[in-house]
Design a protein around this motif. Structure first.
Motif, mmCIF file in Angstrom:
data_model
loop_
_atom_site.group_PDB
_atom_site.id
_atom_site.type_symbol
_atom_site.label_atom_id
_atom_site.label_comp_id
_atom_site.label_asym_id
_atom_site.label_seq_id
_atom_site.Cartn_x
_atom_site.Cartn_y
_atom_site.Cartn_z
ATOM 1 N N VAL A 1 -38.026 15.257 50.571
ATOM 2 C CA VAL A 1 -36.689 14.696 50.752
ATOM 3 C C VAL A 1 -36.816 13.225 51.143
ATOM 4 O O VAL A 1 -37.786 12.828 51.814
ATOM 5 C CB VAL A 1 -35.916 15.498 51.836
ATOM 6 N N ALA A 2 -35.872 12.438 50.729
ATOM 7 C CA ALA A 2 -35.861 11.021 51.085
ATOM 8 C C ALA A 2 -35.491 10.853 52.556
ATOM 9 O O ALA A 2 -34.564 11.507 53.044
ATOM 10 C CB ALA A 2 -34.875 10.263 50.199
ATOM 11 N N PRO A 3 -36.178 10.016 53.307
ATOM 12 C CA PRO A 3 -35.838 9.799 54.714
ATOM 13 C C PRO A 3 -34.507 9.079 54.848
ATOM 14 O O PRO A 3 -34.070 8.380 53.927
ATOM 15 C CB PRO A 3 -36.996 8.942 55.234
ATOM 16 N N ASP A 4 -33.880 9.256 55.993
ATOM 17 C CA ASP A 4 -32.617 8.559 56.244
ATOM 18 C C ASP A 4 -32.650 7.763 57.540
ATOM 19 O O ASP A 4 -31.619 7.298 58.027
ATOM 20 C CB ASP A 4 -31.444 9.545 56.256
ATOM 21 N N ALA B 1 -33.572 20.525 55.111
ATOM 22 C CA ALA B 1 -34.886 20.462 54.464
ATOM 23 C C ALA B 1 -35.778 21.603 54.931
ATOM 24 O O ALA B 1 -36.532 22.188 54.141
ATOM 25 C CB ALA B 1 -35.544 19.118 54.758
ATOM 26 N N GLU B 2 -35.715 21.941 56.216
ATOM 27 C CA GLU B 2 -36.513 23.058 56.730
ATOM 28 C C GLU B 2 -36.077 24.376 56.101
ATOM 29 O O GLU B 2 -36.912 25.216 55.749
ATOM 30 C CB GLU B 2 -36.398 23.128 58.247
ATOM 31 N N ASP B 3 -34.769 24.585 55.978
ATOM 32 C CA ASP B 3 -34.275 25.833 55.382
ATOM 33 C C ASP B 3 -34.710 25.968 53.927
ATOM 34 O O ASP B 3 -35.050 27.066 53.466
ATOM 35 C CB ASP B 3 -32.747 25.898 55.488
ATOM 36 N N LYS C 1 -42.471 14.953 53.290
ATOM 37 C CA LYS C 1 -42.819 16.333 52.952
ATOM 38 C C LYS C 1 -42.521 17.218 54.159
ATOM 39 O O LYS C 1 -43.020 16.981 55.252
ATOM 40 C CB LYS C 1 -44.296 16.443 52.576
ATOM 41 N N VAL C 2 -41.680 18.212 53.946
ATOM 42 C CA VAL C 2 -41.334 19.161 55.002
ATOM 43 C C VAL C 2 -41.978 20.500 54.646
ATOM 44 O O VAL C 2 -41.756 21.028 53.558
ATOM 45 C CB VAL C 2 -39.803 19.323 55.137
ATOM 46 N N ARG C 3 -42.766 21.034 55.543
ATOM 47 C CA ARG C 3 -43.525 22.265 55.267
ATOM 48 C C ARG C 3 -43.241 23.317 56.332
ATOM 49 O O ARG C 3 -43.179 23.019 57.524
ATOM 50 C CB ARG C 3 -45.025 21.962 55.221
#
Length: 253
Positions: free
Chosen positions: A58-61, A172-174, A240-242
């Motif tokens: 996901v793109a950072p904000d 993003a986590e979900d 990257k969210v893992r």
């Protein structure tokens, strides 16, 4: 008959005490059998213990950047005074750039004596160096480059690093959780085909990992002392969210 023998005879003749003693003896005899039965039942169930992970990008904000002011003078007082004056200009520039006070935090403040070293000579004090660094959070990435430029033009001469993040990582986590469960189920089916067993019941599921910003900021540049005609170009890229999960399935033929 001795007194001890008389007491034992009396106990044996008591129906209540005799029943209690008999019950204790029966329980003692049954304990190994019960333990054996529990152990056998544990080995009768076939289980799969598996782990998997899911990732999403996901793109950072938001961004966190550390910058500050470093000054030198002959005395400690002069070094601190010059540092304070320049740091006030930097703080004013941050405010003008739209950075809220809650997003600016002092992260480092140092005053160090400076020495000159010559061979076979004791160190010679040459002056003092004062440094003051703040960590700022930029919640509008479109303003990030202009904010860095503004602080450098106002007197900031150290920019140590930058890291990107998410204001709210929940979505993003979900998404990563869903991918992790899909991977886990696919792995359970694969093991089922390979062993001839089929996962029939999910016994437990545990989660580990999740979104975390970079542990250390990525270096940008240090000791910046130049005028910038255009805004500094900074690429945010993707995060990257893992999510890691593990589970136990009961399996059957």
């Amino acid at each position: 008959m001795t007194n001890t023998a008389r007491r034992l005879t009396s106990i044996a003749q008591s129906p209540v005490l005799a029943a209690l003693i008999g019950g204790v003896l029966l329980m003692g005899a049954a304990a190994p059998a019960l333990a054996q039965t529990g152990a056998d039942s544990a080995f009768k169930a076939t289980t799969f213990s598996l782990s998997a992970y899911g990732e999403t990008r996901v793109a950072p904000d938001m961004a966190t950047i550390t910058l500050g002011v470093q000054t030198e003078a002959l005395t400690a007082g002069e070094a601190l005074k010059a540092n304070g004056a320049r740091m006030n200009q930097v703080m004013a520039a941050l405010k003008k750039a739209g950075i809220a006070e809650r997003d600016v935090q002092t992260s480092n403040l140092n005053l160090n004596a400076q020495y000159a070293y010559e061979q076979n000579q004791p160190p010679k004090l040459t002056g003092y160096q004062a440094s003051n660094q703040v960590t700022i959070t930029v919640r509008d990435l479109a303003k990030l480059g202009a904010t860095v430029d503004a602080t450098v033009n106002a007197g900031a001469n150290t920019v140590n690093g930058i890291s990107f993040g998410l204001i709210n990582p929940q979505a993003a986590e979900d998404a990563a959780r869903l991918e992790a469960v899909k991977a886990l189920q696919a792995k359970a089916e694969l093991y089922g085909r390979a062993t001839g067993y089929k996962a029939v019941r999910l016994v437990n599921l545990s989660e580990g990992g999740g979104y975390s910003p970079p542990a250390a900021p990525m270096p940008v540049f240090a000791m910046a002392k130049r005028e910038m005609s255009d805004s500094t170009s900074i690429a945010a890229g993707e995060l990257k969210v893992r999510i890691d999960i593990s589970a136990t399935y009961e399996a059957a033929k």
